[in-house]
Scaffold this active site. Structure first.
Site, short mmCIF file in Angstrom:
data_model
loop_
_atom_site.label_atom_id
_atom_site.label_comp_id
_atom_site.label_asym_id
_atom_site.label_seq_id
_atom_site.Cartn_x
_atom_site.Cartn_y
_atom_site.Cartn_z
N ASP A 154 0.74 -1.31 0.02
CA ASP A 154 -0.08 -0.12 -0.05
C ASP A 154 0.88 1.01 0.04
OD1 ASP A 154 -2.42 1.34 -0.07
OD2 ASP A 154 -2.64 1.49 2.19
N ASN A 194 1.13 7.63 2.58
CA ASN A 194 1.69 6.44 3.40
C ASN A 194 3.25 6.78 3.86
OD1 ASN A 194 -0.38 5.04 4.58
ND2 ASN A 194 -0.17 3.34 2.86
#
Length: 279
Positions: A108, A113
């Protein structure tokens, strides 16, 4: 210990669904144990976890900085310089090399992130969708679940392949490198379905075709990272770092006593182990 930390919890509405509860708790416990094994400067540290009937939380290092998407948005024309983009990609590759060596795939990676702290150190966040390569428990796979962000997800991930390795993350690094240098991900469409189709079938655009002047080695690496087949990409995150190394900014000790801008992704390379300057 009077130390500021970040606490992540499993969503209460998710836990309230009986069919999801066991899977969510199993995935959460797996994340806590897997992430706690990682010890690398470019990965957020996990300090503790609690998994009970009432509380499911992960206690992590609190990163003082901003996410990579904010760094890109604040750059001129929404693009980072070649030195800055290479610096970020190299740090990502360094952190991923440690995760992959531990048998973990992030799955991901996206600008939200990834954080750049106030010293310029890049930190990979959120291993909540991490894949343990040695894990063969089919109950931890949810039919129809979409993992990862479509704009940066590998063809294998989007195609639902069960056996993912670190080269799936390297595809995401290629998407991120393209985004940092051009101001947008390599593929973009009217909706998720069109975007998925492009990841699966469309040839990746070259940086030079997007009007970006980069060294030939960076262009070739970015293009190789976006190869459809994993075997056509670099073999490991360490190989990616090695390919980027010639383009990293040379260390500049003279900067060690000078205040540098916050969220500067080049700082760890300009001032290796440099002191933290007063704000």
């Amino acid at each position: 210990m009077e130390r500021p930390v970040a606490v992540k919890t499993v969503a209460a509405d998710l836990l309230a669904l009986p069919d999801w509860r066991r899977t969510a708790l199993a995935r959460f416990e797996r994340e806590a144990k897997a992430a706690a094994r990682l010890d690398h400067a470019n990965i957020t540290a996990v300090y503790d976890a609690a998994i009970t009937e009432d509380v499911c939380c992960l206690v992590m290092q609190l990163v003082d900085g901003t996410t990579l998407d904010n760094v890109i948005d604040c750059a001129d024309d929404g693009r980072l310089s070649v030195l800055a983009a290479v610096s970020v990609a190299a740090q990502l590759s360094s952190g991923l090399s440690a995760a992959h060596a531990a048998g973990l795939v992030h799955r991901d990676l996206k600008p939200q992130n990834i954080m750049v702290d106030t010293s310029g150190l890049v930190k990979i966040l959120d291993f909540c969708l991490v894949k343990v390569l040695s894990d063969t428990d089919p109950q931890l796979t949810i039919t129809g679940e979409t993992l990862g962000n479509v704009a940066y997800a590998s063809p294998a991930l989007l195609g639902g392949e069960k056996s993912l390795d670190g080269r799936s993350d390297l595809y995401a690094v290629g998407c991120l490198l393209h985004h940092m240098l051009t101001g947008r991900p390599p593929f973009h469409g009217e909706g998720p379905a069109e975007l998925v189709t492009q990841h699966l079938t469309a040839p990746p655009p070259r940086l030079t075709d997007c009007g970006v002047d980069v060294p030939a080695g960076v262009q070739d690496l970015a293009h190789a990272l976006l190869a459809k087949r994993p075997e056509d990409r670099p073999g490991s995150a360490a190989d990616v770092y090695e390919a980027l190394a010639p383009y990293l900014p040379a260390p500049a000790p003279a900067f060690a006593t000078r205040r540098m801008p916050p969220e500067d992704p080049q700082r760890p390379f300009l001032v290796p182990h440099g002191p933290v300057m007063p704000r």
